[in-house]
Motif scaffolding. Structure first.
Motif, PDB file in Angstrom:
ATOM      1  N   ALA A 145      42.065  -0.325  20.406  1.00  0.00           N
ATOM      2  CA  ALA A 145      40.820  -1.089  20.575  1.00  0.00           C
ATOM      3  C   ALA A 145      39.836  -0.285  21.434  1.00  0.00           C
ATOM      4  N   THR A 146      40.336   0.360  22.481  1.00  0.00           N
ATOM      5  CA  THR A 146      39.473   1.174  23.350  1.00  0.00           C
ATOM      6  C   THR A 146      39.121   2.508  22.687  1.00  0.00           C
ATOM      7  N   VAL A 147      40.142   3.211  22.205  1.00  0.00           N
ATOM      8  CA  VAL A 147      39.918   4.573  21.696  1.00  0.00           C
ATOM      9  C   VAL A 147      39.057   4.568  20.431  1.00  0.00           C
ATOM     10  N   SER A 148      39.176   3.515  19.611  1.00  0.00           N
ATOM     11  CA  SER A 148      38.363   3.460  18.388  1.00  0.00           C
ATOM     12  C   SER A 148      36.874   3.461  18.743  1.00  0.00           C
ATOM     13  N   LYS A 149      36.506   2.807  19.830  1.00  0.00           N
ATOM     14  CA  LYS A 149      35.086   2.768  20.226  1.00  0.00           C
ATOM     15  C   LYS A 149      34.577   4.180  20.518  1.00  0.00           C
ATOM     16  N   TRP A 150      35.387   4.986  21.211  1.00  0.00           N
ATOM     17  CA  TRP A 150      34.966   6.353  21.545  1.00  0.00           C
ATOM     18  C   TRP A 150      34.720   7.165  20.268  1.00  0.00           C
ATOM     19  N   PHE A 151      35.628   6.993  19.307  1.00  0.00           N
ATOM     20  CA  PHE A 151      35.498   7.801  18.087  1.00  0.00           C
ATOM     21  C   PHE A 151      34.394   7.281  17.165  1.00  0.00           C
ATOM     22  N   ILE A 152      34.123   6.001  17.220  1.00  0.00           N
ATOM     23  CA  ILE A 152      32.990   5.469  16.450  1.00  0.00           C
ATOM     24  C   ILE A 152      31.696   6.042  17.039  1.00  0.00           C
ATOM     25  N   ASP A 153      31.591   6.034  18.352  1.00  0.00           N
ATOM     26  CA  ASP A 153      30.395   6.600  19.000  1.00  0.00           C
ATOM     27  C   ASP A 153      30.238   8.085  18.677  1.00  0.00           C
ATOM     28  N   ALA A 154      31.347   8.781  18.481  1.00  0.00           N
ATOM     29  CA  ALA A 154      31.300  10.224  18.182  1.00  0.00           C
ATOM     30  C   ALA A 154      30.944  10.504  16.727  1.00  0.00           C
ATOM     31  N   GLY A 155      30.994   9.475  15.848  1.00  0.00           N
ATOM     32  CA  GLY A 155      30.587   9.684  14.459  1.00  0.00           C
ATOM     33  C   GLY A 155      31.683   9.516  13.420  1.00  0.00           C
ATOM     34  N   ALA A 156      32.772   8.841  13.764  1.00  0.00           N
ATOM     35  CA  ALA A 156      33.840   8.612  12.778  1.00  0.00           C
ATOM     36  C   ALA A 156      33.311   7.775  11.613  1.00  0.00           C
ATOM     37  N   ASP A 157      33.790   8.088  10.401  1.00  0.00           N
ATOM     38  CA  ASP A 157      33.439   7.280   9.218  1.00  0.00           C
ATOM     39  C   ASP A 157      34.536   6.272   8.894  1.00  0.00           C
ATOM     40  N   LEU A 158      35.753   6.584   9.299  1.00  0.00           N
ATOM     41  CA  LEU A 158      36.918   5.706   9.060  1.00  0.00           C
ATOM     42  C   LEU A 158      37.814   5.786  10.291  1.00  0.00           C
ATOM     43  N   ILE A 159      38.256   4.631  10.745  1.00  0.00           N
ATOM     44  CA  ILE A 159      39.230   4.581  11.847  1.00  0.00           C
ATOM     45  C   ILE A 159      40.500   3.927  11.306  1.00  0.00           C
ATOM     46  N   THR A 160      41.609   4.644  11.415  1.00  0.00           N
ATOM     47  CA  THR A 160      42.904   4.064  11.044  1.00  0.00           C
ATOM     48  C   THR A 160      43.742   3.937  12.310  1.00  0.00           C
ATOM     49  N   PHE A 161      44.277   2.748  12.520  1.00  0.00           N
ATOM     50  CA  PHE A 161      45.145   2.541  13.692  1.00  0.00           C
ATOM     51  C   PHE A 161      46.505   2.036  13.212  1.00  0.00           C
ATOM     52  N   HIS A 162      47.482   2.009  14.132  1.00  0.00           N
ATOM     53  CA  HIS A 162      48.839   1.644  13.749  1.00  0.00           C
ATOM     54  C   HIS A 162      49.130   0.163  13.956  1.00  0.00           C
ATOM     55  N   LEU A 163      49.740  -0.442  12.940  1.00  0.00           N
ATOM     56  CA  LEU A 163      50.170  -1.835  13.018  1.00  0.00           C
ATOM     57  C   LEU A 163      51.112  -2.051  14.206  1.00  0.00           C
ATOM     58  N   GLU A 164      51.942  -1.055  14.505  1.00  0.00           N
ATOM     59  CA  GLU A 164      52.943  -1.188  15.590  1.00  0.00           C
ATOM     60  C   GLU A 164      52.291  -1.397  16.958  1.00  0.00           C
TER      61      GLU A 164
END
Ligand code: DX5
Ligand code: ZN
Length: 217
Positions: free
Chosen positions: A74-93
């Motif tokens: 939840a935290t790290v995805s924000k950093w990568f979205i701000d950096a320009g990510a087009d897709l964020i994949t995270f783990h169900l676990e």
């Protein structure tokens, strides 16, 4: 099935020749670039933060495919979205329950970024099946996450077949990505089982990049 996409993993890129390798990728048929983000906690390895993606973004037009192997997506995805990510994949676990997983999917989509959910080899996909419309992609790990260059686990293709069946039946556009041990031979097996997005690290960067990508298509 949708168009087949190859997503080379920068984990295996030769960082002593970044410009040369980016130039090779530009000449190749790769459309995405895969970023393996590891926090030393969810997996026993540590890679990079969002600044690396920012650098690639300046040098390349490829679609930025970010695979978060971190305990706090939840935290790290924000950093990568701000950096320009087009897709964020995270783990169900990493999610407390399926509701938390779907809430994070919703949050990422609300930032106009595509979202994927990944499962490790020992994690079932059953919990995800009723909710595939909340996901742009499901990533099936075909090795234990953490390191490049491991051997492909062919029994993961059973999960791919179940997913493909469900996606076709419900006429969804969710992509099926596979990651780990992909080469010319295992790539063909993955496509036959129903994958439309292949991640490849060591297979692409340890030989002629353009030819290796051609051989996966
Ligand atoms: C493993 C990573 C993979 C890795 C794949 O934890 O998620 O993306 O880079 O590397 P190869 O293709 O070498 O198995
Ligand atoms: Zn990956």
């Amino acid at each position: 099935m949708q168009e087949l996409i190859i997503s080379p993993s920068v984990l295996s890129l030769d960082y002593s020749d970044m410009n040369g390798q980016i130039e090779e990728l530009r000449k190749s048929k790769a459309k995405w670039l895969h970023f393996d983000v590891m926090d030393g906690h969810f997996v026993p390895n540590l890679t990079f933060g969002p600044d690396l993606l920012k650098g690639f973004k300046k040098a390349s037009e490829l679609f930025m495919d970010v695979h978060l192997m971190v305990s706090d997506p939840a935290t790290v995805s924000k950093w990568f979205i701000d950096a320009g990510a087009d897709l964020i994949t995270f783990h169900l676990e990493t999610c407390e329950n399926i509701e938390a997983c779907l809430a994070l999917c919703k949050e990422i989509r609300s930032r106009q970024v595509k979202v994927g959910v990944s499962v490790k080899p020992n994690t079932s996909i059953n919990e995800l099946l009723p909710h595939l419309d909340h996901m742009d992609l499901v990533l099936i790990m075909s090795v234990e996450p953490g390191f490049g260059g491991q051997a492909f686990m062919a029994d993961m293709l059973d999960k791919v077949k179940v997913l493909r069946h469900e996606i076709e039946q419900r006429q969804l556009t969710t992509r099926i990505q596979i990651d780990g041990g992909i080469n010319e031979e295992t790539g063909k097996q993955a496509i036959a089982a129903g994958c439309d997005t292949l991640v490849a690290g060591s297979y692409v960067f340890r030989r002629d990049i353009v030819k290796a990508i051609d051989s996966l298509l």
